[in-house]
Design an enzyme around this catalytic site. Structure first.
Site, PDB file in Angstrom:
ATOM      1  N   ASP A  31       0.837  -1.218   0.000  1.00  0.00           N
ATOM      2  CA  ASP A  31       0.000   0.000   0.000  1.00  0.00           C
ATOM      3  C   ASP A  31       0.864   1.257   0.000  1.00  0.00           C
ATOM      4  O   ASP A  31       1.980   1.261   0.520  1.00  0.00           O
ATOM      5  CB  ASP A  31      -0.907  -0.021   1.250  1.00  0.00           C
ATOM      6  N   ASN A  33       1.316   3.425  -2.913  1.00  0.00           N
ATOM      7  CA  ASN A  33       1.907   3.860  -4.192  1.00  0.00           C
ATOM      8  C   ASN A  33       1.470   5.282  -4.553  1.00  0.00           C
ATOM      9  O   ASN A  33       2.288   6.101  -4.990  1.00  0.00           O
ATOM     10  CB  ASN A  33       1.446   2.945  -5.335  1.00  0.00           C
ATOM     11  N   ARG A  35       0.321   7.724  -2.585  1.00  0.00           N
ATOM     12  CA  ARG A  35       0.873   8.742  -1.682  1.00  0.00           C
ATOM     13  C   ARG A  35       2.371   8.938  -1.919  1.00  0.00           C
ATOM     14  O   ARG A  35       2.885  10.041  -1.812  1.00  0.00           O
ATOM     15  CB  ARG A  35       0.583   8.357  -0.224  1.00  0.00           C
ATOM     16  N   ASN A  79     -11.040  -2.382  -5.445  1.00  0.00           N
ATOM     17  CA  ASN A  79     -10.272  -1.384  -6.202  1.00  0.00           C
ATOM     18  C   ASN A  79     -10.944  -0.983  -7.524  1.00  0.00           C
ATOM     19  O   ASN A  79     -10.545   0.005  -8.156  1.00  0.00           O
ATOM     20  CB  ASN A  79      -8.837  -1.856  -6.472  1.00  0.00           C
ATOM     21  N   ARG A  82     -12.028   2.673  -8.186  1.00  0.00           N
ATOM     22  CA  ARG A  82     -11.109   3.772  -8.530  1.00  0.00           C
ATOM     23  C   ARG A  82     -11.409   4.313  -9.934  1.00  0.00           C
ATOM     24  O   ARG A  82     -12.096   3.662 -10.719  1.00  0.00           O
ATOM     25  CB  ARG A  82      -9.666   3.266  -8.456  1.00  0.00           C
ATOM     26  N   ARG A 205      -4.929  -1.730   8.805  1.00  0.00           N
ATOM     27  CA  ARG A 205      -6.154  -2.515   8.600  1.00  0.00           C
ATOM     28  C   ARG A 205      -5.862  -3.577   7.547  1.00  0.00           C
ATOM     29  O   ARG A 205      -4.857  -3.519   6.839  1.00  0.00           O
ATOM     30  CB  ARG A 205      -7.304  -1.618   8.139  1.00  0.00           C
ATOM     31  N   LEU A 206      -6.797  -4.550   7.453  1.00  0.00           N
ATOM     32  CA  LEU A 206      -6.601  -5.667   6.518  1.00  0.00           C
ATOM     33  C   LEU A 206      -7.270  -5.426   5.169  1.00  0.00           C
ATOM     34  O   LEU A 206      -6.929  -6.092   4.184  1.00  0.00           O
ATOM     35  CB  LEU A 206      -7.110  -6.978   7.134  1.00  0.00           C
ATOM     36  N   SER A 207      -8.218  -4.499   5.096  1.00  0.00           N
ATOM     37  CA  SER A 207      -8.857  -4.172   3.810  1.00  0.00           C
ATOM     38  C   SER A 207      -9.290  -5.426   3.027  1.00  0.00           C
ATOM     39  O   SER A 207      -9.028  -5.553   1.832  1.00  0.00           O
ATOM     40  CB  SER A 207      -7.922  -3.312   2.951  1.00  0.00           C
TER      41      SER A 207
HETATM   42  C1  IPE Z   1      -5.468  -2.583  -0.216  1.00  0.00           C
HETATM   43  O1  IPE Z   1      -5.120  -1.260  -0.363  1.00  0.00           O
HETATM   44  C2  IPE Z   1      -5.456  -3.274  -1.544  1.00  0.00           C
HETATM   45  C3  IPE Z   1      -4.156  -3.485  -2.160  1.00  0.00           C
HETATM   46  C4  IPE Z   1      -3.000  -3.183  -1.626  1.00  0.00           C
HETATM   47  C5  IPE Z   1      -4.165  -4.107  -3.459  1.00  0.00           C
HETATM   48  P1  IPE Z   1      -6.210  -0.124  -0.534  1.00  0.00           P
HETATM   49  O2  IPE Z   1      -5.462   1.133  -0.733  1.00  0.00           O
HETATM   50  O3  IPE Z   1      -7.173  -0.502  -1.614  1.00  0.00           O
HETATM   51  O4  IPE Z   1      -6.977  -0.164   0.857  1.00  0.00           O
HETATM   52  P2  IPE Z   1      -7.838   0.945   1.603  1.00  0.00           P
HETATM   53  O5  IPE Z   1      -8.896   1.397   0.634  1.00  0.00           O
HETATM   54  O6  IPE Z   1      -6.926   2.070   1.980  1.00  0.00           O
HETATM   55  O7  IPE Z   1      -8.384   0.245   2.804  1.00  0.00           O
HETATM   56  C1  IPE Z   2      -1.414   0.315  -3.456  1.00  0.00           C
HETATM   57  O1  IPE Z   2      -1.228   1.678  -3.454  1.00  0.00           O
HETATM   58  C2  IPE Z   2      -1.755  -0.252  -4.815  1.00  0.00           C
HETATM   59  C3  IPE Z   2      -3.156  -0.662  -4.957  1.00  0.00           C
HETATM   60  C4  IPE Z   2      -4.077  -0.614  -4.042  1.00  0.00           C
HETATM   61  C5  IPE Z   2      -3.543  -1.180  -6.251  1.00  0.00           C
HETATM   62  P1  IPE Z   2      -2.450   2.692  -3.469  1.00  0.00           P
HETATM   63  O2  IPE Z   2      -2.846   2.927  -4.890  1.00  0.00           O
HETATM   64  O3  IPE Z   2      -3.545   2.212  -2.596  1.00  0.00           O
HETATM   65  O4  IPE Z   2      -1.783   3.990  -2.890  1.00  0.00           O
HETATM   66  P2  IPE Z   2      -2.390   4.955  -1.789  1.00  0.00           P
HETATM   67  O5  IPE Z   2      -2.829   4.115  -0.643  1.00  0.00           O
HETATM   68  O6  IPE Z   2      -3.530   5.661  -2.433  1.00  0.00           O
HETATM   69  O7  IPE Z   2      -1.272   5.856  -1.434  1.00  0.00           O
HETATM   70 MG    MG Z   3      -3.996   2.440  -0.651  1.00  0.00          MG
END
Ligand code: IPE
Ligand code: IPE
Ligand code: MG
Length: 257
Positions: A31, A33, A35, A79, A82, A205-207
């Site tokens: 998680d 990427n 940010r 996801n 998004r 969290r485990l999401s």
């Molecule tokens: C969890 O990250 C899913 C992956 C790393 C693929 P998210 O960025 O989707 O989770 P939340 O929405 O912050 O809980």
């Molecule tokens: C993890 O990074 C990758 C996926 C969930 C696909 P994020 O895209 O969730 O990056 P943040 O949490 O918004 O920074």
């Molecule tokens: Mg994320």
């Protein structure tokens, strides 16, 4: 504060006798990427691209450190909410990762497995995932489980459906439904539960990741964004795991420390 790589500051991991051994199964919620990119004024897509590099480093390090199974959360069932452009970018990255890296992964003895819902994925992605599993099925150095379009509740619901179908066919009685039976219907039925789950980016969290299998996993939350993750960060998480006392509901730690 912008979290940064631990590589300049962290001590090096040295195995010590008598502590928790190297975890057999490590699962990572990759998680942060977006940010990572925003903090640098870059588009989120750049964070995802750099995330793939972190993944390459981590698979290599995990194999070298003796981890048997590495599970990575690449794309969650949630996801899809998004923006379309980001989803297209993530799908493109998966395609490129498999096309560019499969031969090297195979050469390094990596067995690739994919968990999650295949229905709903583009046919070419489904073919690539199948090809990766097929080519590497007999490799034994390390198993890389890619959780793609994965959600733990959906996985448990699929398992429940399989059990219900077996009951409807008269193959098992409702009284025979146990936790062990349900576990045999999950996507990772043949692999050990994760000993350690790492989440980067500071979120705790485990999401919807491996909810069933995480029953007794040790959780380590790392305050760096995924594109900064490296071997040292993995070694530090393993060192943290080694210090934990795992009791599984009993009174005595499974391994002394
Ligand atoms: C969890 O990250 C899913 C992956 C790393 C693929 P998210 O960025 O989707 O989770 P939340 O929405 O912050 O809980
Ligand atoms: C993890 O990074 C990758 C996926 C969930 C696909 P994020 O895209 O969730 O990056 P943040 O949490 O918004 O920074
Ligand atoms: Mg994320």
């Amino acid at each position: 504060m912008v979290p940064r790589s631990t590589s300049e500051v962290a001590p090096t991991f040295t195995p010590a006798a008598g502590d928790n051994p190297v975890p057999r199964h490590v699962a990572i919620i990759m998680d942060g990427n977006g940010r990572w990119a925003s903090a640098r004024g870059l588009p989120r897509a750049e964070g995802h691209r750099r995330g793939v590099e972190a993944l390459r480093r981590t698979v290599r390090a995990a194999g070298e450190l003796g981890i048997e199974v590495l599970t990575i959360f690449s794309f969650s069932a949630e996801n899809w909410s998004r923006p379309a452009a980001e989803i297209t970018e993530l799908m493109g990255l998966l395609r490129r990762f498999i096309r560019n890296d499969l031969a090297e992964l195979h050469g390094a003895g990596v067995r690739v497995r994919v968990i999650g819902e295949r229905n709903g994925l583009d046919p070419d992605i489904r073919r690539l995932l199948e090809e990766a599993e097929e080519l590497t099925r007999d490799n034994a150095r390390i198993t890389l489980v890619v959780a793609f379009n994965y959600g733990a509740r959906q996985e448990i619901a699929r398992a429940a459906r399989r059990v219900a179908e077996a009951v409807a066919r008269g193959e098992i009685a409702p009284e025979a439904i146990t936790a062990e039976l349900i576990a045999t219907k999950l996507d990772l039925a043949d692999l050990p539960d994760p000993d350690l789950i790492i989440r980067t980016s500071g979120e705790q969290r485990l999401s919807n990741f491996l909810l069933w299998q995480a029953a007794y996993s040790e959780l380590v939350f790392v305050p760096i964004f995924w594109p900064d993750f490296d071997r040292v960060a993995l070694e530090n998480a393993l060192a943290e795991y080694r210090r934990r006392e795992r009791r599984f509901g009993g009174l005595v730690a499974r391994t002394g420390s």
